[in-house]
Design a protein around this motif. Structure first.
Motif, PDB file in Angstrom:
ATOM      1  N   VAL A 156       0.841  -1.209   0.000  1.00  0.00           N
ATOM      2  CA  VAL A 156       0.000   0.000   0.000  1.00  0.00           C
ATOM      3  C   VAL A 156       0.871   1.252   0.000  1.00  0.00           C
ATOM      4  CG1 VAL A 156      -1.604   1.373   1.378  1.00  0.00           C
ATOM      5  CG2 VAL A 156      -1.989  -1.086   1.079  1.00  0.00           C
ATOM      6  N   GLN A 157       1.890   1.276   0.846  1.00  0.00           N
ATOM      7  CA  GLN A 157       2.759   2.441   0.926  1.00  0.00           C
ATOM      8  C   GLN A 157       3.583   2.620  -0.351  1.00  0.00           C
ATOM      9  OE1 GLN A 157       2.643   4.757   3.347  1.00  0.00           O
ATOM     10  NE2 GLN A 157       0.899   3.513   4.030  1.00  0.00           N
ATOM     11  N   LEU A 158       4.030   1.520  -0.929  1.00  0.00           N
ATOM     12  CA  LEU A 158       4.789   1.609  -2.171  1.00  0.00           C
ATOM     13  C   LEU A 158       3.910   2.134  -3.315  1.00  0.00           C
ATOM     14  CD1 LEU A 158       6.818  -1.730  -1.989  1.00  0.00           C
ATOM     15  CD2 LEU A 158       7.740   0.589  -1.780  1.00  0.00           C
ATOM     16  N   ALA A 159       2.647   1.714  -3.336  1.00  0.00           N
ATOM     17  CA  ALA A 159       1.720   2.202  -4.372  1.00  0.00           C
ATOM     18  C   ALA A 159       1.464   3.690  -4.210  1.00  0.00           C
ATOM     19  CB  ALA A 159       0.405   1.416  -4.311  1.00  0.00           C
ATOM     20  N   HIS A 160       1.284   4.152  -2.962  1.00  0.00           N
ATOM     21  CA  HIS A 160       1.094   5.583  -2.715  1.00  0.00           C
ATOM     22  C   HIS A 160       2.327   6.371  -3.140  1.00  0.00           C
ATOM     23  CE1 HIS A 160      -2.163   4.833   0.592  1.00  0.00           C
ATOM     24  NE2 HIS A 160      -2.629   4.696  -0.626  1.00  0.00           N
ATOM     25  N   TRP A 161       3.491   5.827  -2.826  1.00  0.00           N
ATOM     26  CA  TRP A 161       4.736   6.510  -3.208  1.00  0.00           C
ATOM     27  C   TRP A 161       4.841   6.610  -4.727  1.00  0.00           C
ATOM     28  CZ3 TRP A 161       8.818   5.593  -6.344  1.00  0.00           C
ATOM     29  CH2 TRP A 161       9.921   6.437  -6.212  1.00  0.00           C
ATOM     30  N   SER A 162       4.521   5.536  -5.420  1.00  0.00           N
ATOM     31  CA  SER A 162       4.612   5.516  -6.878  1.00  0.00           C
ATOM     32  C   SER A 162       3.693   6.560  -7.498  1.00  0.00           C
ATOM     33  CB  SER A 162       4.266   4.119  -7.405  1.00  0.00           C
ATOM     34  OG  SER A 162       4.379   4.066  -8.814  1.00  0.00           O
ATOM     35  N   ALA A 163       2.461   6.655  -6.985  1.00  0.00           N
ATOM     36  CA  ALA A 163       1.512   7.639  -7.517  1.00  0.00           C
ATOM     37  C   ALA A 163       2.016   9.054  -7.284  1.00  0.00           C
ATOM     38  CB  ALA A 163       0.144   7.443  -6.870  1.00  0.00           C
ATOM     39  N   SER A 164       2.552   9.310  -6.102  1.00  0.00           N
ATOM     40  CA  SER A 164       3.093  10.629  -5.786  1.00  0.00           C
ATOM     41  C   SER A 164       4.294  10.957  -6.650  1.00  0.00           C
ATOM     42  CB  SER A 164       3.485  10.680  -4.302  1.00  0.00           C
ATOM     43  OG  SER A 164       4.132  11.891  -3.995  1.00  0.00           O
ATOM     44  N   ALA A 165       5.163   9.966  -6.867  1.00  0.00           N
ATOM     45  CA  ALA A 165       6.367  10.195  -7.660  1.00  0.00           C
ATOM     46  C   ALA A 165       6.019  10.456  -9.120  1.00  0.00           C
ATOM     47  CB  ALA A 165       7.293   8.992  -7.545  1.00  0.00           C
ATOM     48  N   ARG A 166       5.048   9.728  -9.652  1.00  0.00           N
ATOM     49  CA  ARG A 166       4.652   9.933 -11.041  1.00  0.00           C
ATOM     50  C   ARG A 166       4.087  11.330 -11.270  1.00  0.00           C
ATOM     51  NH1 ARG A 166       4.590   5.465 -14.314  1.00  0.00           N
ATOM     52  NH2 ARG A 166       4.626   3.400 -13.323  1.00  0.00           N
ATOM     53  N   ALA A 167       3.487  11.906 -10.225  1.00  0.00           N
ATOM     54  CA  ALA A 167       2.902  13.244 -10.351  1.00  0.00           C
ATOM     55  C   ALA A 167       3.951  14.306 -10.659  1.00  0.00           C
ATOM     56  CB  ALA A 167       2.152  13.601  -9.065  1.00  0.00           C
ATOM     57  N   LEU A 168       5.220  13.995 -10.407  1.00  0.00           N
ATOM     58  CA  LEU A 168       6.282  14.956 -10.714  1.00  0.00           C
ATOM     59  C   LEU A 168       6.475  15.126 -12.217  1.00  0.00           C
ATOM     60  CD1 LEU A 168       9.003  13.904  -8.102  1.00  0.00           C
ATOM     61  CD2 LEU A 168       7.376  15.797  -7.946  1.00  0.00           C
ATOM     62  N   GLY A 169       6.088  14.125 -12.979  1.00  0.00           N
ATOM     63  CA  GLY A 169       6.233  14.211 -14.424  1.00  0.00           C
ATOM     64  C   GLY A 169       7.668  14.135 -14.909  1.00  0.00           C
ATOM     65  N   LEU A 170       8.531  13.491 -14.126  1.00  0.00           N
ATOM     66  CA  LEU A 170       9.941  13.371 -14.494  1.00  0.00           C
ATOM     67  C   LEU A 170      10.198  12.006 -15.126  1.00  0.00           C
ATOM     68  CD1 LEU A 170      11.502  14.870 -11.235  1.00  0.00           C
ATOM     69  CD2 LEU A 170      11.178  16.011 -13.429  1.00  0.00           C
ATOM     70  N   THR A 171      10.853  12.018 -16.268  1.00  0.00           N
ATOM     71  CA  THR A 171      11.091  10.780 -17.003  1.00  0.00           C
ATOM     72  C   THR A 171      11.828   9.745 -16.173  1.00  0.00           C
ATOM     73  OG1 THR A 171      11.157  11.975 -19.111  1.00  0.00           O
ATOM     74  CG2 THR A 171      12.160   9.789 -19.064  1.00  0.00           C
ATOM     75  N   ALA A 172      12.871  10.181 -15.464  1.00  0.00           N
ATOM     76  CA  ALA A 172      13.676   9.252 -14.673  1.00  0.00           C
ATOM     77  C   ALA A 172      12.828   8.567 -13.605  1.00  0.00           C
ATOM     78  CB  ALA A 172      14.856   9.984 -14.029  1.00  0.00           C
ATOM     79  N   VAL A 173      11.954   9.326 -12.962  1.00  0.00           N
ATOM     80  CA  VAL A 173      11.097   8.759 -11.920  1.00  0.00           C
ATOM     81  C   VAL A 173      10.073   7.800 -12.514  1.00  0.00           C
ATOM     82  CG1 VAL A 173       9.381   9.285 -10.154  1.00  0.00           C
ATOM     83  CG2 VAL A 173      11.392  10.714 -10.379  1.00  0.00           C
ATOM     84  N   ASN A 174       9.489   8.173 -13.646  1.00  0.00           N
ATOM     85  CA  ASN A 174       8.494   7.305 -14.275  1.00  0.00           C
ATOM     86  C   ASN A 174       9.089   5.958 -14.665  1.00  0.00           C
ATOM     87  OD1 ASN A 174       6.542   9.249 -13.979  1.00  0.00           O
ATOM     88  ND2 ASN A 174       6.758  10.056 -16.054  1.00  0.00           N
ATOM     89  N   GLN A 175      10.317   5.966 -15.152  1.00  0.00           N
ATOM     90  CA  GLN A 175      10.976   4.710 -15.508  1.00  0.00           C
ATOM     91  C   GLN A 175      11.156   3.835 -14.275  1.00  0.00           C
ATOM     92  OE1 GLN A 175      14.554   6.105 -17.402  1.00  0.00           O
ATOM     93  NE2 GLN A 175      13.584   6.298 -19.410  1.00  0.00           N
ATOM     94  N   PHE A 176      11.529   4.453 -13.174  1.00  0.00           N
ATOM     95  CA  PHE A 176      11.685   3.687 -11.941  1.00  0.00           C
ATOM     96  C   PHE A 176      10.341   3.160 -11.465  1.00  0.00           C
ATOM     97  CE2 PHE A 176      11.493   3.446  -7.330  1.00  0.00           C
ATOM     98  CZ  PHE A 176      12.540   2.567  -7.068  1.00  0.00           C
ATOM     99  N   CYS A 177       9.303   3.994 -11.539  1.00  0.00           N
ATOM    100  CA  CYS A 177       7.977   3.570 -11.080  1.00  0.00           C
ATOM    101  C   CYS A 177       7.447   2.397 -11.900  1.00  0.00           C
ATOM    102  CB  CYS A 177       7.000   4.735 -11.136  1.00  0.00           C
ATOM    103  SG  CYS A 177       7.300   6.010  -9.885  1.00  0.00           S
ATOM    104  N   ASP A 178       7.759   2.375 -13.192  1.00  0.00           N
ATOM    105  CA  ASP A 178       7.362   1.226 -14.013  1.00  0.00           C
ATOM    106  C   ASP A 178       7.967  -0.056 -13.448  1.00  0.00           C
ATOM    107  OD1 ASP A 178       5.935   2.858 -15.712  1.00  0.00           O
ATOM    108  OD2 ASP A 178       7.532   3.011 -17.216  1.00  0.00           O
ATOM    109  N   MET A 179       9.252   0.013 -13.090  1.00  0.00           N
ATOM    110  CA  MET A 179       9.918  -1.145 -12.494  1.00  0.00           C
ATOM    111  C   MET A 179       9.307  -1.491 -11.148  1.00  0.00           C
ATOM    112  SD  MET A 179      12.113  -2.092  -9.907  1.00  0.00           S
ATOM    113  CE  MET A 179      12.845  -0.522  -9.438  1.00  0.00           C
ATOM    114  N   LEU A 180       9.052  -0.478 -10.332  1.00  0.00           N
ATOM    115  CA  LEU A 180       8.502  -0.699  -8.992  1.00  0.00           C
ATOM    116  C   LEU A 180       7.136  -1.359  -9.069  1.00  0.00           C
ATOM    117  CD1 LEU A 180       9.013  -0.102  -5.935  1.00  0.00           C
ATOM    118  CD2 LEU A 180       7.679   1.983  -6.255  1.00  0.00           C
ATOM    119  N   ASP A 181       6.288  -0.888  -9.972  1.00  0.00           N
ATOM    120  CA  ASP A 181       4.954  -1.466 -10.120  1.00  0.00           C
ATOM    121  C   ASP A 181       5.033  -2.908 -10.623  1.00  0.00           C
ATOM    122  OD1 ASP A 181       4.021   0.995  -9.334  1.00  0.00           O
ATOM    123  OD2 ASP A 181       3.444   1.650 -11.343  1.00  0.00           O
TER     124      ASP A 181
END
Length: 240
Positions: A156-181
Motif C-alpha cells: 500500500v505504501q509503495l503504491a502511494h509513493w509511486s503515484a506521488s512520484a509519477r505526479a512529478l512528471g519526471l522521465t527518470a522517476v516514471n521509468q523507476f515507477c514502471d519497475m517498482l509497479d
C-alpha cells in the motif's frame, strides 16, 4: 553465490548465473535436505533467479527483492538526471552542479556538517534534482518504517509513493515507477522479515580480496574450494 543468512556463511558458489544452473543447485539442495527449512529467498531483480526459485520451491517459499537493489536502481535514475541536466544549463550553473553527486545520493545522517550546508543552495538552484532527492528519502523511509510488518501494508505504501512520484512528471522517476509497479509484490515481501542481501555484499568483497591475493584464479573449482574454506563455516548467532 548462495548465502545462509541465519548462520552467516556462504553455502556455495555457482559457476554460472544461468537459470538451469540455479535450478539444479536448488533441486540438489532440496533432495539432500539442505533447503528443507527454507521459507524465504531474497534476490535481485533477475528474471532467471526469480523463476528458478519459483520453479523449484513453488509458492510455499516467499521471494523477496532486496531493498538495497531497489534503492540502487532509483539512485541510478537520480544520477542519470543529474548528468543530463548540465546539457541544458549555462556554463556557470553546470559548473556548480559538477561534483555534487555524493550530496544528492547520500543519506543526510551520513553527510558532514559542511556538506549539509551546501545542500540548501543546490536544492534551490536545481528544483528537479531536489524533487528526486525528496522522493528518494520518502522511499527510504518506507523501508525503514517499523510499523510496516506485512507485505500488504508495504505494498500500500509503495503504491502511494509511486503515484506521488509519477505526479512529478519526471522521465527518470516514471521509468523507476514502471519497475517498482512491475515488481511490487516481491519488493513488498521485504516486509515479511526485512531480510536483505547486505551480508552478501560483504562476502562479495571477501571474494574479491581472495582473487587479488591469488593474482586472479582462473580455475573455478579451486576458487570455489577457497571460498568455502574461508567463508563456508557457520558463524555464532548473535544473542538477542
Amino acid at each position: 553465490m548462495s548465502i545462509d543468512h541465519t548462520h552467516r556463511r556462504v553455502l556455495d558458489v555457482l559457476e554460472s548465473r544461468e537459470k538451469a544452473t540455479v535450478v539444479k543447485y536448488f533441486r540438489d539442495g532440496l533432495e539432500s535436505g539442505l533447503f528443507a527449512h527454507v521459507r524465504e529467498v531474497t534476490t535481485d531483480m533477475g528474471d532467471g533467479y526469480v523463476e528458478a526459485r519459483r520453479e523449484v520451491f513453488g509458492e510455499g517459499v516467499a521471494i523477496g527483492i532486496d531493498r538495497f537493489q531497489v534503492m540502487k536502481n532509483f539512485q541510478e535514475q537520480l544520477t542519470a538526471a543529474r548528468r543530463e541536466l548540465p546539457r541544458a544549463l549555462p556554463t556557470e550553473e553546470a559548473r556548480a552542479l559538477k561534483g555534487s553527486r555524493w550530496l544528492w545520493l547520500t543519506n543526510p545522517e551520513n553527510l558532514e556538517e559542511e556538506q549539509l550546508q551546501q545542500l540548501p543552495a543546490l536544492r534551490a538552484q536545481f528544483p528537479p534534482l531536489a524533487q528526486l532527492a525528496d522522493q528518494r528519502e520518502a522511499l527510504r523511509q518506507i523501508f525503514d518504517d517499523p510499523t510496516l510488518t506485512t507485505p500488504a501494508a508495504g505494498a500500500v505504501q509503495l503504491a502511494h509513493w509511486s503515484a506521488s512520484a509519477r505526479a512529478l512528471g519526471l522521465t527518470a522517476v516514471n521509468q523507476f515507477c514502471d519497475m517498482l509497479d512491475r515488481w511490487q509484490e516481491k519488493i513488498a515481501n521485504y516486509f515479511l522479515s526485512r531480510a536483505s542481501n547486505g551480508p552478501t555484499e560483504g562476502f562479495n568483497n571477501g571474494l574479491r580480496t581472495l582473487l587479488r591475493r591469488t593474482y586472479g584464479m582462473t580455475n573455478f573449482h579451486r576458487f570455489r574450494l577457497r571460498v568455502l574454506d574461508r567463508f563456508g563455516h557457520p558463524q555464532p548467532q548473535e544473542s538477542t
